[in-house]
Scaffold this motif. Structure first.
Motif, short mmCIF file in Angstrom:
data_model
loop_
_atom_site.label_atom_id
_atom_site.label_comp_id
_atom_site.label_asym_id
_atom_site.label_seq_id
_atom_site.Cartn_x
_atom_site.Cartn_y
_atom_site.Cartn_z
N SER A 118 -5.99 8.98 3.46
CA SER A 118 -4.82 8.21 3.37
C SER A 118 -5.57 6.66 4.54
N ALA A 119 -6.38 6.91 5.77
CA ALA A 119 -6.62 5.77 6.70
C ALA A 119 -7.77 4.42 5.16
N ARG A 121 -7.05 4.01 2.23
CA ARG A 121 -6.57 3.24 1.08
C ARG A 121 -6.30 1.63 0.70
N GLU A 122 -6.01 0.82 2.38
CA GLU A 122 -5.91 -0.26 1.73
C GLU A 122 -7.37 -0.90 1.41
N THR A 123 -8.72 -0.08 2.35
CA THR A 123 -9.60 -0.98 1.98
C THR A 123 -10.37 -0.17 1.34
N LYS A 142 4.23 -3.53 6.51
CA LYS A 142 3.41 -4.78 7.31
C LYS A 142 2.51 -4.00 6.41
N ARG A 143 2.40 -2.81 5.72
CA ARG A 143 1.55 -2.76 4.24
C ARG A 143 1.72 -4.16 3.41
N LEU A 146 -1.15 -6.51 3.20
CA LEU A 146 -2.68 -6.16 2.54
C LEU A 146 -2.53 -5.23 1.40
N ARG B 172 -8.77 3.87 14.23
CA ARG B 172 -8.24 3.56 13.04
C ARG B 172 -7.70 3.79 12.09
N ALA B 173 -6.84 5.67 11.86
CA ALA B 173 -6.28 6.32 10.98
C ALA B 173 -5.20 5.66 11.90
N SER B 176 -4.46 1.77 10.14
CA SER B 176 -4.45 2.08 8.88
C SER B 176 -2.77 2.25 8.77
N GLU B 177 -2.03 3.62 9.31
CA GLU B 177 -0.85 3.79 8.95
C GLU B 177 0.15 2.98 9.40
N ARG B 178 -0.05 1.80 10.55
CA ARG B 178 0.80 0.76 10.75
C ARG B 178 0.53 -0.16 10.40
N GLY B 179 -0.57 -0.22 9.14
CA GLY B 179 -0.30 -1.20 8.62
C GLY B 179 -1.14 -3.01 8.65
N LEU B 182 -7.69 -3.22 8.43
CA LEU B 182 -8.52 -2.39 9.39
C LEU B 182 -9.89 -3.19 9.58
#
Lengths: 301, 216
Positions: A118-119, A121-123, A142-143, A146, B172-173, B176-179, B182
């Motif tokens: 999960s952490a 994914r955006e990258t 927010k996502r 990205l 970091r984790a 990432s979940e908060r959008g 990174l």
């Protein structure tokens, strides 16, 4: 000795060349129109030919390489699961991924599934490590800054998984003083930290570790999207059960590189037009528990 | 900058826990490491063997495995309950102590044999020879390697993120979940680590080196 090796490697090279020739010839024959096998549920998808999709850099890359790389989860039974023994991937998300690949003209054997936690994914999407991401990926505002999302293709919410013999926890209101486990930093655990201060949060990098801890009694409940929990419960109904109703709303989308509007529109159209396919996929995977769900309408934001 | 200010509470909690892990682990590792180093140079074969076994067994086990044991295995043994934080401190201390022990032992080797012979000559037993004569001299020669060990410990604390300790490694984790994007998040974490090392540990090292400098 040296001579022997060079002879051997020549032979190997010859075999490979022949194989490559055969393969490329074969590829030419089945250029389009063939139906490729799907997962173990016997689902198959019509592989589209001559897909008309312009203005999508992601699609251009897929077309020129002839394969598609899709980021998935592999520790979520019923959604995205890798059977380590057989190497078989199964689940609702996996089938959606195969369906989308087929709609883009990529047969099942040209899909390269990549497990992405999960952490990252955006990258992974931003760096181009994967073309699409299908794995319990909640659409959030927010996502959206990205990555882009096609869908939603499924709607669920945060739920609770407890041991079968647990009678203390009936809903999220009974969490005070309980150890509640979820993935490190995940939205559900952040929700627990913020809105359920009397519960003790426990975090591991994988949900499967939480479930393991639940079975050994080290935590009282596992929390994440109910769809994921139902998957675990259906895998081990003798020891686990899902309690209560979802207490948040999560919309799963197909993650794609930011700004690829052409591809997003294309996937949204596929989802909307393929309602029958969606229902078939659901019935063969998550629906095995006996539930019937309508496909959510896509959100062409 | 936004990533830092918007999630200030996350960075604060994360680095506060990193600090707690570091201070306690460094403290216990220093004590345990000194004891183990003493065991390894002691004249008693059983103590030597115990010290050597401990250092070799623990130093050659990945830290992740050690922490995994304390987070996942230990609670099943039916021993007194440890919070995840305490478990992480125990794991980190045990792991770091082996490196501390070896650093100190190398310092002990720099103290000339004449020192301990002289100590014995005036009738000091082993414990006093070690604590009054040898260790004080050993310590001042091992300041640089010891600080390398502690800097490594500071960074090793991030491994605890995988075992339910919300420290800097978990930021970091969460981001990432908060959008949150990174890269800025990671850069902030790296920057704060650099500040901790360059702003606190390095000056402390320099101070101790200066204070304990020997005229040679």
């Amino acid at each position: 000795m040296k001579k022997f090796f060079s002879k051997k490697s020549l032979g190997v090279a010859a075999v490979f060349t022949a194989a490559a020739l055969a393969l490329s010839g074969c590829g030419g024959d089945t250029g389009g129109g063939s139906t490729e096998g799907g997962g173990e549920a016997g689902l198959t998808y019509e592989v589209a030919k001559d897909v008309a999709l312009t203005g999508s850099p992601t699609f251009d890359a897929i077309k020129s390489s002839g394969k598609i790389r899709i980021g998935v989860k592999e520790d979520q039974p019923g959604l995205g699961y890798l059977d380590a023994a057989t190497g078989e991937r199964s689940g609702f998300d996996i089938e959606i991924a195969r369906w989308m690949a087929a709609s883009l003209g990529v047969p099942a054997d040209k899909i390269e599934f990549k497990p992405i936690p999960s952490a990252n994914r955006e990258t992974a999407l931003a760096n181009g490590d994967v073309d699409l991401y299908v794995g319990t990926y909640s659409i959030t505002d927010k996502r959206k800054k990205l990555v882009d999302f096609a869908g939603p293709y499924f709607i669920t919410g945060q739920g609770l998984l407890v041991a079968k013999d647990n009678t203390d926890i009936k809903s999220e209101k009974d969490l005070a003083g309980k150890k509640v486990c979820s993935a490190t930093g995940s939205t559900p655990i952040q929700n627990i930290r913020e809105n359920f201060p009397e519960a003790t949060p426990v975090e591991y990098d994988l949900y499967s570790k939480c479930v393991e801890n639940l079975k050994t009694g080290q935590v009282d409940a596992v929390t994440t999207d109910q769809a994921i929990l139902l998957g675990y419960a259906s895998q081990d109904p003798d020891n686990l059960k899902v309690v209560g109703e979802p207490f948040t709303v999560e919309k799963y989308g197909i993650g794609l590189p930011l700004g690829d509007t052409a591809l997003r529109t294309f996937l949204n159209t596929t989802l909307t037009d393929g309602n029958a396919t969606w229902t078939k996929i659901y019935d063969a995977t998550l629906g095995a528990s006996g539930t019937k769900v309508e496909q959510p309408a896509v959100d062409q934001y | 900058m936004n990533v830092l200010t918007d999630n200030a509470e996350l960075f604060l909690t994360g680095f506060k826990n990193t600090g707690i892990l570091f201070v306690f682990s460094a403290f216990f590792a220093l004590i345990l490491g000194t004891i183990v180093a003493g065991m390894r140079v002691s004249p008693v074969p059983a103590m030597q063997a115990t010290g050597t076994f401990y250092v070799n067994a623990v130093r050659n086990t990945p830290l992740t495995l050690i922490l995994a044991f304390f987070a996942l295995g230990y609670p099943q043994l039916g021993l007194p309950d440890l919070s995840f934080m305490a478990a992480a401190i125990v794991g980190l201390s045990l792991y770091t102590a082996t490196y501390v022990s070896e650093a100190i032992r190398s310092g002990i080797n720099t103290v000339s044999v004449g020192q301990s012979e002289a100590a014995r000559a005036i009738g000091l037993p082993f414990m006093q020879t070690l604590t009054l004569i040898v260790l004080p001299q050993a310590f001042r020669s091992v300041v640089p390697p010891l600080f390398s060990v502690f800097i490594a410990l500071l960074k090793n604390t991030t491994v605890a993120a995988g075992f339910s300790v919300l420290e800097a490694g978990a930021i970091r984790a969460y981001l990432s979940e908060r959008g949150e994007p990174l890269l800025p998040g990671l850069l902030w974490v790296a920057l704060i680590f650099m500040v901790l090392v360059l702003g606190i540990l390095t000056p402390l090292q320099r101070y101790l080196e200066k204070k304990w400098r020997v005229a040679r």
